[in-house]
Design an enzyme around this catalytic site. Structure first.
Site, PDB file in Angstrom:
ATOM      1  N   GLY A  46     -15.855  63.340  29.884  1.00  0.00           N
ATOM      2  CA  GLY A  46     -14.596  63.457  29.534  1.00  0.00           C
ATOM      3  C   GLY A  46     -13.895  61.729  29.728  1.00  0.00           C
ATOM      4  O   GLY A  46     -14.412  61.048  30.083  1.00  0.00           O
ATOM      5  N   GLN A  51      -7.858  55.310  29.685  1.00  0.00           N
ATOM      6  CA  GLN A  51      -9.091  54.459  30.193  1.00  0.00           C
ATOM      7  C   GLN A  51      -9.669  53.629  29.164  1.00  0.00           C
ATOM      8  O   GLN A  51     -10.520  52.807  29.382  1.00  0.00           O
ATOM      9  CB  GLN A  51     -10.203  55.409  30.477  1.00  0.00           C
ATOM     10  CG  GLN A  51     -10.022  56.386  31.546  1.00  0.00           C
ATOM     11  CD  GLN A  51     -11.103  57.462  31.788  1.00  0.00           C
ATOM     12  OE1 GLN A  51     -11.114  58.507  31.364  1.00  0.00           O
ATOM     13  NE2 GLN A  51     -12.047  56.994  32.607  1.00  0.00           N
ATOM     14  N   CYS A  89     -16.040  58.976  37.655  1.00  0.00           N
ATOM     15  CA  CYS A  89     -15.026  58.509  36.632  1.00  0.00           C
ATOM     16  C   CYS A  89     -15.753  57.260  35.908  1.00  0.00           C
ATOM     17  O   CYS A  89     -16.305  56.301  36.623  1.00  0.00           O
ATOM     18  CB  CYS A  89     -14.032  58.209  37.344  1.00  0.00           C
ATOM     19  SG  CYS A  89     -12.601  57.484  36.205  1.00  0.00           S
ATOM     20  N   LEU A  90     -15.736  57.349  34.813  1.00  0.00           N
ATOM     21  CA  LEU A  90     -16.190  56.085  33.953  1.00  0.00           C
ATOM     22  C   LEU A  90     -15.386  54.860  34.283  1.00  0.00           C
ATOM     23  O   LEU A  90     -15.795  53.912  34.051  1.00  0.00           O
ATOM     24  CB  LEU A  90     -16.108  56.409  32.265  1.00  0.00           C
ATOM     25  CG  LEU A  90     -16.940  57.472  31.723  1.00  0.00           C
ATOM     26  CD1 LEU A  90     -16.492  57.739  30.360  1.00  0.00           C
ATOM     27  CD2 LEU A  90     -18.395  56.959  32.024  1.00  0.00           C
ATOM     28  N   HIS A 131      -9.043  66.439  36.247  1.00  0.00           N
ATOM     29  CA  HIS A 131      -9.356  64.946  36.167  1.00  0.00           C
ATOM     30  C   HIS A 131      -8.528  64.200  35.307  1.00  0.00           C
ATOM     31  O   HIS A 131      -8.077  63.203  35.485  1.00  0.00           O
ATOM     32  CB  HIS A 131     -10.916  64.619  36.540  1.00  0.00           C
ATOM     33  CG  HIS A 131     -11.466  63.268  36.502  1.00  0.00           C
ATOM     34  ND1 HIS A 131     -11.922  62.820  37.711  1.00  0.00           N
ATOM     35  CD2 HIS A 131     -11.094  62.065  35.551  1.00  0.00           C
ATOM     36  CE1 HIS A 131     -12.260  61.524  37.404  1.00  0.00           C
ATOM     37  NE2 HIS A 131     -11.884  61.006  36.212  1.00  0.00           N
ATOM     38  N   GLU A 132      -8.918  64.682  33.848  1.00  0.00           N
ATOM     39  CA  GLU A 132      -8.248  63.891  32.902  1.00  0.00           C
ATOM     40  C   GLU A 132      -6.835  63.843  32.750  1.00  0.00           C
ATOM     41  O   GLU A 132      -6.110  62.592  32.609  1.00  0.00           O
ATOM     42  CB  GLU A 132      -8.813  64.526  31.575  1.00  0.00           C
ATOM     43  CG  GLU A 132     -10.478  64.335  31.214  1.00  0.00           C
ATOM     44  CD  GLU A 132     -10.838  63.205  31.502  1.00  0.00           C
ATOM     45  OE1 GLU A 132     -10.176  62.094  31.577  1.00  0.00           O
ATOM     46  OE2 GLU A 132     -12.138  63.018  32.145  1.00  0.00           O
ATOM     47  N   HIS A 135      -5.367  61.400  35.120  1.00  0.00           N
ATOM     48  CA  HIS A 135      -5.468  60.093  34.386  1.00  0.00           C
ATOM     49  C   HIS A 135      -4.136  59.772  33.543  1.00  0.00           C
ATOM     50  O   HIS A 135      -3.567  58.750  33.604  1.00  0.00           O
ATOM     51  CB  HIS A 135      -6.662  59.874  33.416  1.00  0.00           C
ATOM     52  CG  HIS A 135      -7.960  59.340  33.986  1.00  0.00           C
ATOM     53  ND1 HIS A 135      -7.870  58.097  34.597  1.00  0.00           N
ATOM     54  CD2 HIS A 135      -9.136  59.836  33.831  1.00  0.00           C
ATOM     55  CE1 HIS A 135      -9.371  58.103  35.046  1.00  0.00           C
ATOM     56  NE2 HIS A 135      -9.752  59.055  34.495  1.00  0.00           N
TER      57      HIS A 135
END
Ligand code: NI
Length: 169
Positions: A46, A51, A89-90, A131-132, A135
């Site tokens: 995702g 991000q 997380c990226l 999670h997204e 963000h």
């Protein structure tokens, strides 16, 4: 399509609140394509627009269930249950931590055609959606981690079930 630079923890853009997408412009369509390409390049599950430095309420998700989800202006309208599992997380590369999330969520959003949709999700998809959406509110999972943030290599030595610890979001 083009790869975008992924912003990492410490970049102020990750702590800011994203604004709604008002219309589906060519620029937004290009951003969606770029976000998928960038996510796949980094083996992610995702990715949220902040991000890649864009403060818009836009998320792409692919948890390997055969769907490429685009969630524009997403809002979690129902949630139930609780489950604690590893998350990554990226924007926090190489790390994992255990986070308690709702087990099931229903999210409403607009899709890539700017049509209203609602998705009832559980498992990894439900975790990823939460999670997204965080963000988009300027929140990283590191704020929610129970115990210590761990190095991915350390965890892989210990854990049998690797499914849940792959796929940064
Ligand atoms: Ni993330």
């Amino acid at each position: 399509m083009a790869l975008r630079e992924i912003r990492t923890e410490g970049d102020p853009v990750l702590t800011k609140v994203s604004k709604p997408v008002k219309e589906l412009t060519p620029r937004i369509e290009e951003l969606i394509d770029d976000m998928f390409e960038t996510m796949y390049e980094h083996d992610g599950a995702g990715l949220a627009a902040p991000q890649v430095g864009i403060l818009r309420q836009l998320v792409v998700i692919d948890v390997g269930d055969g769907n490429q989800y685009v969630l524009i202006n997403p809002e979690i309208i129902e949630q139930s249950g609780e489950v604690t599992d590893y998350e990554g997380c990226l924007s926090v590369p190489g790390m994992r931590g255990k986070v308690k999330r709702a087990e099931k969520v229903t999210v409403k959003a607009l899709n890539e055609e700017f049509e209203p949709i609602a998705i009832a999700a559980e498992g990894l998809l439900a975790r990823c959606i939460q999670h997204e959406v965080d963000h988009l509110h300027g929140k990283l999972y590191t704020e929610l981690v129970e115990g210590e943030l761990q190095n991915l290599e350390d965890i892989e030595d210990l854990e049998e079930d690797e499914d849940s610890i792959h796929g940064d979001t």
